[in-house]
Design an enzyme around this catalytic site. Structure first.
Site, PDB file in Angstrom:
ATOM      1  CG  ASP A  76      -0.901 -10.674   6.991  1.00 32.97           C
ATOM      2  OD1 ASP A  76      -1.315 -10.563   5.819  1.00 32.97           O
ATOM      3  OD2 ASP A  76      -1.512 -10.208   7.965  1.00 32.97           O
ATOM      4  CD  GLU A 143      -6.710  -9.609   5.261  1.00 32.10           C
ATOM      5  OE1 GLU A 143      -7.941  -9.555   5.024  1.00 32.10           O
ATOM      6  OE2 GLU A 143      -6.215 -10.430   6.065  1.00 32.10           O
TER       7      GLU A 143
END
Length: 480
Positions: A76, A143
């Site tokens: 991400d 994350e």
């Protein structure tokens, strides 16, 4: 030693990644890209329930007896954009350009954090010439919003005991530790009240601040938009009966807020005095932050009337508490000179449905200090009448200066570049600390190319560092 310049290979892969929307929690398309990548190359892969992906590659000929090495990056990216820019991170690609040796994005975050980590791992998987033992590439989800992929990594996903995290931001630096962190959510409940008759409505905004990463950039003197705006409102409350109708600022828990906006109602007779005060205040802030906030923008303009204001006592308590709440570096490390040990970031404020919700994030490489700064923040808001809750947070990663992997990494760096690499701990959250919970025998380091302005639209990648980091990586793989 492999003398090939790998930059074009890696940047081609990164260019493909930039075409794929990948906000935190929406990694479906990048996950498909990764699994398709593995399938097209005949590589085995597996996924777990939360969406993490592991792609395995057998050892090079003659290196089958080497230990398995895990290359790790997160899928991400932080999705921040310039105010007023029409960009949908769910559907639109990142538009990049090169300027003075740096790769940048047009008005948005670049996503090199951690798209470059993905690209480097895939470049290893794609090559037939790199010498290495067995490889596992672990790509985690979410994350940036809570280390969710690392927290929920399924048992048995990794077999190796050596892990190289590809999520650092300075070539020539090898990280062997990181801070732990947590989020604190503060809520003011209020009963809406009628705005006094004869009020004049103003929209007050500060934007185009530098912003940045709330861990790595917290010691660089960047202004916090929520603090800046609350400070002005607190000053005006001392002189005029201001009504606060709304306050919204910041976005992500791990980004220093770049913008904040309030709608206020003021006595009509005071509006020009308040405008004059705001102009003076803007000049004051620009002088205070003349080094770090060269693009800061302050605006006050008429606003459409609204029927209700935030309950006056609650509004006053909120403004004073935000002004008084600690923000920035709480303590420097006594063990590693120059390292921020403990910090707090007043990340976001949202007004909605009878509530003002504030998110503040705390970090520390000392677990007890993480809780101490949390309690410092909680105390002032509780005194102001708010309720305060904290999540469980995530652990730090304690440095291991005797690491066998670290010795290989420092030796190969010296041989490649004729100088010593810096060995450091970072004041930011890396997934490494969470991996140790279920994989306590892991030997780990973290490396990456030079990035600046991460978590903000000024994010940029220094292109000349890409090949330096990659040839260091493949030399490590060869020498383990």
């Amino acid at each position: 030693m492999n003398n090939k310049d790998w930059t074009e290979n890696i940047m081609t892969i990164f260019g493909q990644i930039c075409q794929i929307p990948r906000p935190s929690g929406h990694e479906e398309k990048i996950r498909k890209y990764l699994t398709d990548w593995a399938t097209e190359r005949g590589l085995a892969y597996k996924t777990d329930a939360i969406g993490n992906v592991v792609i395995a590659k057998p050892a090079s000929a003659g290196m089958e007896d080497r230990p398995t090495v895990i290359l790790q990056a997160h899928m991400d990216m932080v999705c921040e954009k310039d105010a007023g820019l029409d960009h949908d991170f769910m559907t639109q690609p990142i538009e990049t350009y090169v300027e003075d040796g740096w790769l940048k994005a047009r008005g948005t975050t670049l996503g090199a954090d951690d798209g470059m980590g993905i690209a480097m791992a895939l470049a290893v998987l794609d090559s037939d010439s790199i010498q290495h033992g067995p490889i596992e590439c672990l790509f985690t989800v979410s994350e940036e919003t809570g280390l969710d992929g690392a927290s929920n990594l399924a048992p048995g996903m990794m077999n190796g005991k050596i892990l190289i995290n590809l999520d650092s931001e300075d070539e020539g630096q090898i990280f062997i530790g990181c801070a732990g962190g947590m989020n604190t959510t503060i809520t003011f409940d209020y009963t809406p009240e009628s705005v006094p008759a004869g009020s004049f409505f103003l929209q007050v905004s500060v934007d185009k601040l530098h912003g940045g990463h709330s861990g790595d950039d917290i010691n660089k003197g960047f202004a916090n938009a929520n603090k800046i705006l609350a400070r002005f409102l607190a000053e005006e409350l001392e002189k005029y009966p201001i009504s606060l109708c709304s306050f919204n600022g910041g976005n992500l828990h791990n980004a220093i807020p770049r913008d904040a906006t309030a709608i206020i109602a003021v006595p009509s007779a005071a509006k020009e005095h308040i405008r004059a005060d705001f102009n003076i205040y803007a000049d004051t802030i620009q002088r205070e932050y003349h080094v770090t906030e060269t693009t800061a923008n302050f605006t006050m303009q008429s606003s459409d009337p609204v029927a209700e204001r935030i309950e006056q006592k609650v509004a006053e308590n909120f403004i004073h508490a935000v002004q008084g709440a600690f923000n920035g570096v709480f303590a420097m490390s006594m063990d590693m000179p120059g390292l921020v040990e403990t910090s707090s970031n007043l990340a976001s404020v949202r007004t909605k449905e009878g509530k003002i919700v504030i998110v503040s994030s705390q970090r520390s490489s000392v677990e007890s200090s993480k809780y101490a700064v949390r309690d410092t923040i909680a105390a002032i808001f509780r005194l102001a009448g708010a309720t305060v809750e904290s999540n469980g947070g995530y652990p730090g990663w304690t440095p291991n200066v005797k690491s066998a992997l670290l010795k290989v990494a420092t030796d190969t760096y010296r041989q490649l570049f004729g100088k010593e690499a810096q060995v450091l701990s970072i004041h930011a959250g890396l997934e490494c600390g969470l991996f140790l919970i279920n994989y306590p025998e892991l030997d780990m380091i973290s490396v990456g190319p030079t990035l600046r302005g991460v978590h903000s639209p000024s994010e940029r990648l220094e292109l000349c560092t890409v090949n330096m980091v990659f040839i260091h990586l493949i030399e490590i793989l060869k020498n383990i």
